[in-house]
Design a protein around this motif. Structure first.
Motif, PDB file in Angstrom:
ATOM      1  N   ARG A   1      -5.190   4.528  -4.842  1.00 47.52           N
ATOM      2  CA  ARG A   1      -4.638   3.184  -4.979  1.00 47.52           C
ATOM      3  C   ARG A   1      -3.461   3.036  -5.081  1.00 47.52           C
ATOM      4  NH1 ARG A   1      -8.969   2.136  -8.352  1.00 47.52           N
ATOM      5  NH2 ARG A   1     -10.794   0.913  -7.492  1.00 47.52           N
ATOM      6  N   GLY A   2      -2.738   4.078  -5.795  1.00 47.48           N
ATOM      7  CA  GLY A   2      -1.398   4.377  -6.062  1.00 47.48           C
ATOM      8  C   GLY A   2      -0.980   4.912  -4.741  1.00 47.48           C
ATOM      9  N   LEU A   3      -1.643   5.716  -3.214  1.00 47.93           N
ATOM     10  CA  LEU A   3      -1.215   6.005  -2.660  1.00 47.93           C
ATOM     11  C   LEU A   3      -0.605   5.049  -1.455  1.00 47.93           C
ATOM     12  CD1 LEU A   3      -3.228   9.223  -2.026  1.00 47.93           C
ATOM     13  CD2 LEU A   3      -0.849   9.298  -2.251  1.00 47.93           C
ATOM     14  N   VAL A   4      -1.419   4.392  -1.701  1.00 41.39           N
ATOM     15  CA  VAL A   4      -1.083   2.415  -0.760  1.00 41.39           C
ATOM     16  C   VAL A   4      -0.592   1.568  -1.222  1.00 41.39           C
ATOM     17  CG1 VAL A   4      -2.564   0.318  -0.161  1.00 41.39           C
ATOM     18  CG2 VAL A   4      -3.867   2.806   0.737  1.00 41.39           C
ATOM     19  N   ALA A   5      -0.213   1.647  -2.943  1.00 37.51           N
ATOM     20  CA  ALA A   5       0.281   0.724  -2.913  1.00 37.51           C
ATOM     21  C   ALA A   5       2.056   1.185  -2.578  1.00 37.51           C
ATOM     22  CB  ALA A   5       0.319   0.854  -4.964  1.00 37.51           C
ATOM     23  N   GLU A   6       2.380   2.785  -2.327  1.00 34.14           N
ATOM     24  CA  GLU A   6       3.065   3.002  -2.092  1.00 34.14           C
ATOM     25  C   GLU A   6       3.616   3.006  -0.507  1.00 34.14           C
ATOM     26  OE1 GLU A   6       4.627   6.068  -5.499  1.00 34.14           O
ATOM     27  OE2 GLU A   6       2.743   7.350  -4.129  1.00 34.14           O
ATOM     28  N   GLY A   7       2.589   2.731   0.071  1.00 35.60           N
ATOM     29  CA  GLY A   7       2.889   2.547   1.692  1.00 35.60           C
ATOM     30  C   GLY A   7       2.268   3.556   2.054  1.00 35.60           C
ATOM     31  N   LEU A   8       1.355   4.500   1.665  1.00 30.73           N
ATOM     32  CA  LEU A   8       0.731   5.809   2.415  1.00 30.73           C
ATOM     33  C   LEU A   8      -0.600   5.268   2.618  1.00 30.73           C
ATOM     34  CD1 LEU A   8       1.740   8.096  -0.136  1.00 30.73           C
ATOM     35  CD2 LEU A   8       2.587   8.019   1.918  1.00 30.73           C
TER      36      LEU A   8
ATOM     37  N   GLN B   1       6.371  13.018   1.890  1.00 32.50           N
ATOM     38  CA  GLN B   1       5.424  11.717   2.183  1.00 32.50           C
ATOM     39  C   GLN B   1       6.315  10.123   1.955  1.00 32.50           C
ATOM     40  OE1 GLN B   1       2.566  12.702  -0.111  1.00 32.50           O
ATOM     41  NE2 GLN B   1       2.231  15.075   0.252  1.00 32.50           N
ATOM     42  N   LEU B   2       6.954  10.061   1.208  1.00 37.61           N
ATOM     43  CA  LEU B   2       7.452   8.521   0.987  1.00 37.61           C
ATOM     44  C   LEU B   2       8.387   8.468   1.830  1.00 37.61           C
ATOM     45  CD1 LEU B   2       7.136   8.381  -3.075  1.00 37.61           C
ATOM     46  CD2 LEU B   2       6.202   7.274  -1.215  1.00 37.61           C
ATOM     47  N   ARG B   3       9.342   9.842   2.481  1.00 43.77           N
ATOM     48  CA  ARG B   3      10.714   9.718   2.769  1.00 43.77           C
ATOM     49  C   ARG B   3      10.244   9.341   4.317  1.00 43.77           C
ATOM     50  NH1 ARG B   3      12.643  11.726   6.827  1.00 43.77           N
ATOM     51  NH2 ARG B   3      11.902  13.587   7.569  1.00 43.77           N
ATOM     52  N   LEU B   4       8.737   9.952   4.908  1.00 46.18           N
ATOM     53  CA  LEU B   4       8.064   9.514   6.257  1.00 46.18           C
ATOM     54  C   LEU B   4       7.912   8.085   6.490  1.00 46.18           C
ATOM     55  CD1 LEU B   4       6.833  12.627   6.694  1.00 46.18           C
ATOM     56  CD2 LEU B   4       8.901  11.717   8.316  1.00 46.18           C
TER      57      LEU B   4
ATOM     58  N   ASP C   1       8.915   5.468   4.337  1.00 43.47           N
ATOM     59  CA  ASP C   1       9.673   4.427   4.367  1.00 43.47           C
ATOM     60  C   ASP C   1      10.714   4.211   5.684  1.00 43.47           C
ATOM     61  OD1 ASP C   1       9.645   4.051   1.497  1.00 43.47           O
ATOM     62  OD2 ASP C   1      10.938   5.103   1.247  1.00 43.47           O
ATOM     63  N   ALA C   2      10.434   4.920   6.190  1.00 46.87           N
ATOM     64  CA  ALA C   2      10.894   5.547   7.591  1.00 46.87           C
ATOM     65  C   ALA C   2      10.786   5.563   8.931  1.00 46.87           C
ATOM     66  CB  ALA C   2      11.625   7.124   8.049  1.00 46.87           C
ATOM     67  N   GLY C   3       9.606   4.222   8.033  1.00 49.07           N
ATOM     68  CA  GLY C   3       8.674   3.776   8.891  1.00 49.07           C
ATOM     69  C   GLY C   3       7.551   4.162   9.715  1.00 49.07           C
ATOM     70  N   TYR C   4       7.416   5.420   9.519  1.00 52.56           N
ATOM     71  CA  TYR C   4       5.655   6.078  10.108  1.00 52.56           C
ATOM     72  C   TYR C   4       4.744   6.253   9.265  1.00 52.56           C
ATOM     73  CZ  TYR C   4       9.958   9.243  12.830  1.00 52.56           C
ATOM     74  OH  TYR C   4      11.043   9.390  13.671  1.00 52.56           O
ATOM     75  N   THR C   5       3.681   6.116  10.223  1.00 54.00           N
ATOM     76  CA  THR C   5       2.221   6.581   9.325  1.00 54.00           C
ATOM     77  C   THR C   5       2.054   7.304   8.620  1.00 54.00           C
ATOM     78  OG1 THR C   5       1.193   4.797  11.062  1.00 54.00           O
ATOM     79  CG2 THR C   5      -0.880   5.709   9.771  1.00 54.00           C
ATOM     80  N   THR C   6       1.562   7.730   6.960  1.00 54.46           N
ATOM     81  CA  THR C   6       1.468   8.798   6.951  1.00 54.46           C
ATOM     82  C   THR C   6       0.629   8.531   5.735  1.00 54.46           C
ATOM     83  OG1 THR C   6       3.924   8.694   6.711  1.00 54.46           O
ATOM     84  CG2 THR C   6       2.769  10.832   5.373  1.00 54.46           C
ATOM     85  N   ARG C   7      -0.056   9.988   6.679  1.00 57.53           N
ATOM     86  CA  ARG C   7      -1.624   9.767   5.651  1.00 57.53           C
ATOM     87  C   ARG C   7      -1.729  10.984   4.713  1.00 57.53           C
ATOM     88  NH1 ARG C   7      -5.607   7.145   7.040  1.00 57.53           N
ATOM     89  NH2 ARG C   7      -5.063   6.921   8.896  1.00 57.53           N
ATOM     90  N   VAL C   8      -2.101  11.360   3.574  1.00 56.55           N
ATOM     91  CA  VAL C   8      -2.486  11.756   2.415  1.00 56.55           C
ATOM     92  C   VAL C   8      -3.906  12.033   2.359  1.00 56.55           C
ATOM     93  CG1 VAL C   8      -2.017  12.545  -0.298  1.00 56.55           C
ATOM     94  CG2 VAL C   8      -1.081  11.092   1.059  1.00 56.55           C
ATOM     95  N   TYR C   9      -3.591  13.897   2.495  1.00 56.01           N
ATOM     96  CA  TYR C   9      -5.218  13.901   1.979  1.00 56.01           C
ATOM     97  C   TYR C   9      -6.035  14.770   0.879  1.00 56.01           C
ATOM     98  CZ  TYR C   9      -9.587  17.597   3.681  1.00 56.01           C
ATOM     99  OH  TYR C   9     -10.565  18.414   3.946  1.00 56.01           O
TER     100      TYR C   9
END
Ligand code: FDA
Length: 306
Positions: free
Chosen positions: A46-53, A260-263, A265-273
């Motif tokens: 939930r936290g990651l998705v809230a940050e756009g990840l 992770q956040l920089r990517l 924010d730059a508009g890239y889809t960024t997924r965290v394992y």
């Protein structure tokens, strides 16, 4: 050398007992693992998705020894997918599965059937499954299962490890339409005969594989924390005119969260394992092997408890 020693220890039941029961391990584990329970992982998600990840959940466990354990793992994944959907975390959240946790080493058919059940649960949840890749002795079997799964579940993802000498050829095989391939360097202890051993050679192989995947028709998943490789991937995406929704970056929970956040924010889809569960030993040892500073961090934590 240190990497080899740690990876050898990752297969030692004696060292596993020692490290798993050391109270201090918990502090170190917390850096790389979301928690022992599915709820912990969903909270992190939930936290990651809230940050756009985005995220891919890994229920920790490998080298399952019995059919009962394999079935329990399958059921845990089916449950996790249902909970991801209920929590509104799909399609941003998917799952990563190790076939060895589904019994691949003693019954490939059982592992395949269990993976099918997980893929079907993923479709119901509106998301996807990616098959993790383990040591080279399992590569053929894993790719074989992948191809069979993809005939009914075409969005099932694969992982290819740039350190294996065979991987450029596997990338060519898997660069077709709708193919989702996570490209990583590779985390296991492998002999020279099958894998590049020198960092520079692995990095060069990674770039060759990236070129194949980025110029192909599939969906590359660029799994690395390496700043040079991330910059090269950004460059190749531009060179091959890839829209931002035709590839993604992936990183591990706890590693370079700022990047992770920089990517993202730059508009890239960024997924965290995001790994979770009680069977964290093998996973933690691979993370320690990747970076000597992590071993120092672990050693300092141990010393401070004395
Ligand atoms: P490299 O190890 O050269 O690290 C580059 C930089 O990243 C380091 O200098 C450091 O700053 C940082 N970094 C990397 N690892 C770190 C760590 N553990 N702790 C702290 N900092 C670290 N492997 C595999 O064999 N099968 C698989 O299925 C997968 N799946 C997978 C999924 C995802 C999403 C990722 C990101 C990685 C994997 N891997 C994997 C692991 C992969 O093979 C590899 O071991 C690690 O990603 C480390 O390699 P890097 O490409 O990050 O480069």
């Amino acid at each position: 050398m240190l990497r080899s020693v740690i990876l050898a220890a990752s297969r030692s039941p004696r060292v596993e007992r020692l490290i798993s029961t050391a109270p201090v391990s918990r502090d170190v584990v917390r850096r790389f693992v979301a928690g022992t329970q599915l709820d912990d992982a969903l909270g992190v998600g939930r936290g990651l998705v809230a940050e756009g990840l985005r995220l891919t959940l890994d229920r920790l466990g490998e080298d399952t020894q019995t059919p009962e354990q394999a079935e329990a793992t399958r059921d845990a994944y089916v449950q996790a997918l249902g909970r991801l959907a209920d929590a509104g975390l799909t399609p941003a959240g998917e799952v990563s599965v190790k076939l060895s946790s589904l019994g691949q080493r003693f019954d490939e058919k059982l592992a395949y059937q269990s993976a099918r059940a997980i893929c079907a649960a993923a479709v119901r949840a509106g998301t996807t499954v990616t098959l993790d890749m383990e040591d080279h002795a399992t590569t053929d079997s894993t790719l074989d299962v992948l191809i069979r799964l993809r005939s009914d579940f075409p969005d099932t993802g694969a992982v290819l490890q740039a350190y294996l000498r065979r991987t450029e050829s596997d990338c060519r095989e898997l660069a077709g339409p709708r193919s989702r391939v996570r490209l990583c360097k590779g985390a296991y202890r492998e002999p020279e005969s099958v894998a590049y051993g020198i960092r520079h050679d692995i990095d060069k192989a990674y770039v060759r594989c990236l070129n194949i995947l980025m110029s192909g028709e599939g969906y590359p998943m660029v799994a690395t924390h390496d700043p040079r490789l991330i910059a090269i991937a950004e460059d190749r995406a531009k060179w091959f005119d890839r829209a931002v929704d035709t590839f993604e970056f992936q990183m591990l929970f706890g590693v370079r969260p700022g990047e992770q956040l920089r990517l993202a924010d730059a508009g890239y889809t960024t997924r965290v394992y995001v790994p979770y569960g009680t069977q964290w030993y093998g996973y933690l040892m691979r993370r320690l092997a990747e970076r000597p500073a992590n071993v120092a961090f672990f050693a300092r934590a141990l010393a401070s408890r004395d």
